[in-house]
Design a protein around this motif. Structure first.
Motif, PDB file in Angstrom:
ATOM      1  N   TYR A  38       0.825  -1.208   0.000  1.00  0.00           N
ATOM      2  CA  TYR A  38       0.000   0.000   0.000  1.00  0.00           C
ATOM      3  C   TYR A  38       0.861   1.261   0.000  1.00  0.00           C
ATOM      4  O   TYR A  38       0.489   2.269  -0.571  1.00  0.00           O
ATOM      5  CB  TYR A  38      -0.950   0.011   1.208  1.00  0.00           C
ATOM      6  N   GLN A  71     -13.295   3.199  -4.955  1.00  0.00           N
ATOM      7  CA  GLN A  71     -14.060   3.329  -3.719  1.00  0.00           C
ATOM      8  C   GLN A  71     -14.858   4.631  -3.656  1.00  0.00           C
ATOM      9  O   GLN A  71     -15.722   4.792  -2.800  1.00  0.00           O
ATOM     10  CB  GLN A  71     -13.118   3.269  -2.501  1.00  0.00           C
ATOM     11  N   ALA A  97     -13.875   7.264  -2.469  1.00  0.00           N
ATOM     12  CA  ALA A  97     -13.596   7.818  -1.146  1.00  0.00           C
ATOM     13  C   ALA A  97     -12.098   7.707  -0.899  1.00  0.00           C
ATOM     14  O   ALA A  97     -11.416   6.908  -1.538  1.00  0.00           O
ATOM     15  CB  ALA A  97     -14.352   7.056  -0.065  1.00  0.00           C
ATOM     16  N   GLU A  98     -11.593   8.551   0.015  1.00  0.00           N
ATOM     17  CA  GLU A  98     -10.157   8.542   0.273  1.00  0.00           C
ATOM     18  C   GLU A  98      -9.801   8.016   1.633  1.00  0.00           C
ATOM     19  O   GLU A  98      -8.718   7.505   1.856  1.00  0.00           O
ATOM     20  CB  GLU A  98      -9.598   9.965   0.180  1.00  0.00           C
ATOM     21  N   GLU A  99     -10.734   8.209   2.587  1.00  0.00           N
ATOM     22  CA  GLU A  99     -10.346   7.951   3.960  1.00  0.00           C
ATOM     23  C   GLU A  99     -11.331   7.066   4.697  1.00  0.00           C
ATOM     24  O   GLU A  99     -12.542   7.197   4.554  1.00  0.00           O
ATOM     25  CB  GLU A  99     -10.210   9.294   4.694  1.00  0.00           C
ATOM     26  N   HIS A 100     -10.765   6.179   5.509  1.00  0.00           N
ATOM     27  CA  HIS A 100     -11.577   5.249   6.281  1.00  0.00           C
ATOM     28  C   HIS A 100     -12.365   5.962   7.374  1.00  0.00           C
ATOM     29  O   HIS A 100     -11.844   6.809   8.073  1.00  0.00           O
ATOM     30  CB  HIS A 100     -10.654   4.205   6.927  1.00  0.00           C
ATOM     31  N   VAL A 101     -13.617   5.619   7.488  1.00  0.00           N
ATOM     32  CA  VAL A 101     -14.386   5.973   8.678  1.00  0.00           C
ATOM     33  C   VAL A 101     -14.978   4.666   9.199  1.00  0.00           C
ATOM     34  O   VAL A 101     -15.135   3.716   8.455  1.00  0.00           O
ATOM     35  CB  VAL A 101     -15.532   6.976   8.388  1.00  0.00           C
ATOM     36  N   GLY A 102     -15.294   4.622  10.459  1.00  0.00           N
ATOM     37  CA  GLY A 102     -15.862   3.394  11.000  1.00  0.00           C
ATOM     38  C   GLY A 102     -14.940   2.758  12.011  1.00  0.00           C
ATOM     39  O   GLY A 102     -14.099   3.421  12.622  1.00  0.00           O
ATOM     40  N   GLU A 156     -16.719  11.433   9.349  1.00  0.00           N
ATOM     41  CA  GLU A 156     -17.971  10.708   9.149  1.00  0.00           C
ATOM     42  C   GLU A 156     -19.172  11.648   9.224  1.00  0.00           C
ATOM     43  O   GLU A 156     -20.051  11.636   8.375  1.00  0.00           O
ATOM     44  CB  GLU A 156     -18.052   9.662  10.266  1.00  0.00           C
ATOM     45  N   LYS A 186     -19.546  14.069   6.314  1.00  0.00           N
ATOM     46  CA  LYS A 186     -20.124  13.381   5.173  1.00  0.00           C
ATOM     47  C   LYS A 186     -21.646  13.247   5.339  1.00  0.00           C
ATOM     48  O   LYS A 186     -22.417  13.463   4.417  1.00  0.00           O
ATOM     49  CB  LYS A 186     -19.505  11.987   5.072  1.00  0.00           C
ATOM     50  N   LEU A 214      -6.330   4.527   5.536  1.00  0.00           N
ATOM     51  CA  LEU A 214      -7.064   3.561   4.708  1.00  0.00           C
ATOM     52  C   LEU A 214      -7.848   2.526   5.508  1.00  0.00           C
ATOM     53  O   LEU A 214      -8.593   1.742   4.948  1.00  0.00           O
ATOM     54  CB  LEU A 214      -6.097   2.841   3.765  1.00  0.00           C
ATOM     55  N   GLY A 215      -7.670   2.538   6.820  1.00  0.00           N
ATOM     56  CA  GLY A 215      -8.415   1.579   7.636  1.00  0.00           C
ATOM     57  C   GLY A 215      -7.802   0.196   7.601  1.00  0.00           C
ATOM     58  O   GLY A 215      -6.587   0.043   7.491  1.00  0.00           O
ATOM     59  N   ASN A 261     -11.593  -4.071  -0.990  1.00  0.00           N
ATOM     60  CA  ASN A 261     -12.209  -4.327   0.321  1.00  0.00           C
ATOM     61  C   ASN A 261     -11.609  -3.478   1.438  1.00  0.00           C
ATOM     62  O   ASN A 261     -11.957  -3.655   2.604  1.00  0.00           O
ATOM     63  CB  ASN A 261     -12.034  -5.799   0.709  1.00  0.00           C
ATOM     64  N   VAL A 262     -10.701  -2.572   1.079  1.00  0.00           N
ATOM     65  CA  VAL A 262      -9.971  -1.817   2.096  1.00  0.00           C
ATOM     66  C   VAL A 262     -10.903  -0.874   2.873  1.00  0.00           C
ATOM     67  O   VAL A 262     -11.976  -0.519   2.387  1.00  0.00           O
ATOM     68  CB  VAL A 262      -8.806  -1.041   1.415  1.00  0.00           C
ATOM     69  N   GLY A 263     -10.533  -0.525   4.085  1.00  0.00           N
ATOM     70  CA  GLY A 263     -11.372   0.380   4.891  1.00  0.00           C
ATOM     71  C   GLY A 263     -12.052  -0.415   5.980  1.00  0.00           C
ATOM     72  O   GLY A 263     -11.402  -0.871   6.917  1.00  0.00           O
ATOM     73  N   THR A 264     -13.364  -0.592   5.822  1.00  0.00           N
ATOM     74  CA  THR A 264     -14.092  -1.390   6.816  1.00  0.00           C
ATOM     75  C   THR A 264     -13.891  -2.885   6.588  1.00  0.00           C
ATOM     76  O   THR A 264     -14.098  -3.674   7.505  1.00  0.00           O
ATOM     77  CB  THR A 264     -15.606  -1.137   6.723  1.00  0.00           C
ATOM     78  N   ARG A 273     -20.424  -2.497  -3.115  1.00  0.00           N
ATOM     79  CA  ARG A 273     -19.142  -2.460  -3.807  1.00  0.00           C
ATOM     80  C   ARG A 273     -18.116  -1.716  -2.978  1.00  0.00           C
ATOM     81  O   ARG A 273     -16.967  -2.110  -2.889  1.00  0.00           O
ATOM     82  CB  ARG A 273     -19.322  -1.769  -5.160  1.00  0.00           C
ATOM     83  N   GLN A 274     -18.517  -0.623  -2.356  1.00  0.00           N
ATOM     84  CA  GLN A 274     -17.550   0.206  -1.655  1.00  0.00           C
ATOM     85  C   GLN A 274     -17.453  -0.103  -0.169  1.00  0.00           C
ATOM     86  O   GLN A 274     -18.451  -0.348   0.489  1.00  0.00           O
ATOM     87  CB  GLN A 274     -17.872   1.679  -1.867  1.00  0.00           C
ATOM     88  N   THR A 275     -16.215  -0.096   0.301  1.00  0.00           N
ATOM     89  CA  THR A 275     -15.958  -0.439   1.698  1.00  0.00           C
ATOM     90  C   THR A 275     -15.221   0.680   2.424  1.00  0.00           C
ATOM     91  O   THR A 275     -15.008   0.607   3.618  1.00  0.00           O
ATOM     92  CB  THR A 275     -15.076  -1.699   1.763  1.00  0.00           C
ATOM     93  N   LEU A 276     -14.786   1.695   1.664  1.00  0.00           N
ATOM     94  CA  LEU A 276     -13.978   2.772   2.241  1.00  0.00           C
ATOM     95  C   LEU A 276     -14.795   4.066   2.316  1.00  0.00           C
ATOM     96  O   LEU A 276     -15.600   4.348   1.427  1.00  0.00           O
ATOM     97  CB  LEU A 276     -12.737   3.001   1.356  1.00  0.00           C
ATOM     98  N   GLY A 277     -14.562   4.835   3.392  1.00  0.00           N
ATOM     99  CA  GLY A 277     -15.188   6.149   3.479  1.00  0.00           C
ATOM    100  C   GLY A 277     -16.661   6.109   3.864  1.00  0.00           C
ATOM    101  O   GLY A 277     -17.352   7.113   3.792  1.00  0.00           O
ATOM    102  N   ARG A 278     -17.147   4.932   4.219  1.00  0.00           N
ATOM    103  CA  ARG A 278     -18.520   4.807   4.704  1.00  0.00           C
ATOM    104  C   ARG A 278     -18.445   3.993   5.987  1.00  0.00           C
ATOM    105  O   ARG A 278     -17.713   3.008   6.041  1.00  0.00           O
ATOM    106  CB  ARG A 278     -19.385   4.041   3.706  1.00  0.00           C
ATOM    107  N   SER A 279     -19.210   4.404   6.980  1.00  0.00           N
ATOM    108  CA  SER A 279     -19.156   3.648   8.232  1.00  0.00           C
ATOM    109  C   SER A 279     -19.909   2.336   8.050  1.00  0.00           C
ATOM    110  O   SER A 279     -20.708   2.178   7.124  1.00  0.00           O
ATOM    111  CB  SER A 279     -19.791   4.459   9.354  1.00  0.00           C
ATOM    112  N   GLU A 280     -19.661   1.385   8.941  1.00  0.00           N
ATOM    113  CA  GLU A 280     -20.335   0.087   8.869  1.00  0.00           C
ATOM    114  C   GLU A 280     -21.851   0.280   8.926  1.00  0.00           C
ATOM    115  O   GLU A 280     -22.588  -0.352   8.171  1.00  0.00           O
ATOM    116  CB  GLU A 280     -19.889  -0.824  10.016  1.00  0.00           C
ATOM    117  N   PHE A 287     -23.586   2.783   8.001  1.00  0.00           N
ATOM    118  CA  PHE A 287     -24.076   3.338   6.737  1.00  0.00           C
ATOM    119  C   PHE A 287     -24.222   2.234   5.689  1.00  0.00           C
ATOM    120  O   PHE A 287     -25.238   2.138   5.000  1.00  0.00           O
ATOM    121  CB  PHE A 287     -23.122   4.430   6.230  1.00  0.00           C
TER     122      PHE A 287
END
Lengths: 180, 349
Positions: free
Chosen positions: A99, A114, A116-121, A139, A142, B160-161, B169-172, B225-232, B234
């Motif tokens: 990465y 994605q 999106a750029e950044e992880h939330v959660g 979060e 958004k 990136l989580g 699948n990155v992120g959540t 499809r998307q796993t990044l930038g959205r909370s679980e 959501f």
């Protein structure tokens, strides 16, 4: 009624499928052999389908890796030995370090795919409180955008209050130094 | 290690009707995780795979599998047929058994919870329940994930989580999916619009076992499809809303068929029933196509036979399940013939 395989027209069809490609939907009937030949796809296939389009969008980016990637030069991870070429072919990275090593080209792939750029959660239990609050902020911002777009102004106001509260906490924490 | 419990009771969740029945058949959540400091499974050597497996299974047996319902198995010790049976019951992916080195699976058969080790990622936590219960499956998977995390260190990046083998699948690392039965949308051709809308909403559409080649039995698996930038939360709520819309579309299509072409509808349903009643051998996907229309007839009270769960029947007529009931060596012809017999029995024909 046609009983033969749509692919080979020779054998009797025993596999009946609804095929989806893009937004095209069609009924197909196949014989066992032809059905098996139709490749199974993995999750990575979804990403792979996007890759060429994303990578062609890299052109003109001012970064040394981009030229290497586009010209097929071997860019390889120093931890696991996976190359960007491997990634382009298979859709999989070899390790966490990939990465970092694949830098901007990979970042672009991720952002495009994605959206999106950044992880939330969720975060591991060991992550600091400050980092947690900052995530929560991203979060909520958004969420606020979403509420405004949907014209839900009352709940948008509530979200804005939450944002202010967290910003306040972050300032206090920031002046005291990050603790946890 | 104990013998598989699936063969004794079968997956109990399959026999239950959940919210949204009979259109929403199941909900599933998957969390993808990797261990810090080790290469991801596809580029790991034998020794590294063993290490990852040891660490994950130790965490699982310490924190997760304390209750008796859990069954931990090494992939290389599982007979091929048993792996296929697990896949038919949607407990592992169909490709899990393609490469067994260093792989393992921990299963709670009855309630459809599982952890697979060294598949695409070091850890994949799954939970599956009947009907539309997206929040519940996510919470069940999340609990197992947190328990494992108490024992190991996951690869995690501030920006990136959770880092996954596929950046998709990155992120959540969270995949939420629903299994839907949509015969009227397919028959009326309205499915094309639904699928194109789903694509725009960032939703994948696949078949029963997530295969790429097509959809059998009008059984669609849809997932985010998307796993990044959205909370679980959501991702979960979004799937819930999307499923509601698709289900509405199917209901509308059923009403439309009944109003505009009732003869065509009952003809299709009765033809399918006729073949199921009379056929002496049947392939898997043909069987699914037929019972899908029979099920449509049952749902719409066109044919007077007892209700059945198409997903449960689908599992029972899977090749590995039939082979087991045949006991001993079985050729494809034997399986196809057994399938025809089995179907008549299950549908009480």
């Amino acid at each position: 009624m046609n009983i033969f395989c749509d692919e080979c027209n020779k054998n009797i069809a025993t596999v009946f499928l609804t095929k989806i490609s893009g937004s095209e939907v069609s009924k197909v009937q196949l014989c066992e052999g032809c059905a098996k030949r139709m490749e199974e796809t993995t999750e990575a296939a979804n990403l792979l389908a996007f890759l060429p389009q994303i990578l062609s969008g890299l052109q003109g980016m001012d970064e040394h890796l981009v030229d290497d990637v586009l010209s097929g030069e071997l860019v390889t991870c120093d931890f696991c030995g996976t190359s960007f070429n491997d990634f382009q072919k298979m859709g999989f990275l070899g390790c966490s370090r990939c990465y970092e090593i694949f830098g901007e080209p990979l970042a672009k792939v991720i952002v495009e795919f994605q959206e999106a750029e950044e992880h939330v959660g969720k975060m591991p239990g060991k992550v600091s409180k400050g980092a947690r609050l900052r995530k929560r902020l991203v979060e909520l911002e958004k969420h606020l955008e979403h509420q405004i777009a949907e014209e839900r102004y009352e709940s948008a106001a509530a979200v804005r209050d939450q944002i202010k509260e967290i910003e306040g906490k972050l300032q206090v924490d920031g002046s005291e130094g990050e603790q946890e | 290690m104990s013998r598989s419990k699936s063969t004794a009771d079968g997956a109990a969740w399959l026999k239950m009707k959940g919210p949204g029945y009979p259109l929403v058949l199941s909900s599933r959540a998957r969390l993808a995780r990797n261990l810090e400091g080790l290469p991801f499974p596809y580029s790991a050597g034998e020794e590294e795979l063993e290490r990852a497996r040891g660490m994950v299974l130790e965490a699982v047996s310490r924190r997760v599998s304390s209750d008796r319902d859990w069954d931990i198995r090494f992939a290389e010790e599982l007979p091929r047929d048993e792996l296929t049976m697990m896949a038919e019951e949607h407990l592992i992916s169909t490709s899990f058994g393609d490469r067994v080195e260093g792989r393992a699976v921990a299963l709670s058969w009855k309630d459809g919870r599982s952890v697979t080790v060294n598949e695409e990622d070091h850890v994949r936590v799954h939970a599956i329940l009947p009907g539309a219960q997206f929040m519940k499956v996510w919470k069940a998977a999340d609990r197992i994930d947190s328990d494992i995390e108490g024992e190991v260190q996951y690869s995690f990046d501030q920006k990136l989580g959770y880092l996954t083998s596929c950046p998709g699948n990155v992120g959540t690392g969270l995949g939420v999916s629903a299994m839907l039965h949509l015969p009227a949308l397919v028959t009326t051709g309205e499915i094309a619009k639904t699928i194109s809308a789903l694509g725009q909403a960032g939703v994948y559409v696949r078949g029963l076992h997530g295969e790429g080649s097509g959809v059998s039995g009008n059984l669609f698996q849809i997932s985010n499809r998307q796993t990044l930038g959205r909370s679980e939360e959501f991702i979960v709520q979004n799937m819930d809303e999307i499923v509601r819309q698709v289900v509405d579309n199917e209901r509308t299509a059923r009403k439309m068929m009944l109003r505009e072409s009732p003869l065509d509808l009952s003809d299709r349903v009765y033809r399918s029933l006729g073949i199921v009643e009379r056929a002496r051998r049947m392939g898997f996907s043909e069987a699914l196509e037929l019972i899908s229309l029979v099920k449509l007839g049952v749902d719409m009270e066109i044919i007077p036979i007892d209700d059945f769960n198409i997903l449960e029947v689908g599992v029972e007529i899977g090749a590995a399940h039939l082979k087991k009931s045949l006991k001993g060596e079985a050729e494809e012809d034997d399986i196809d013939s057994e399938r025809a017999i089995h179907l008549r029995r299950m549908l009480d024909l």
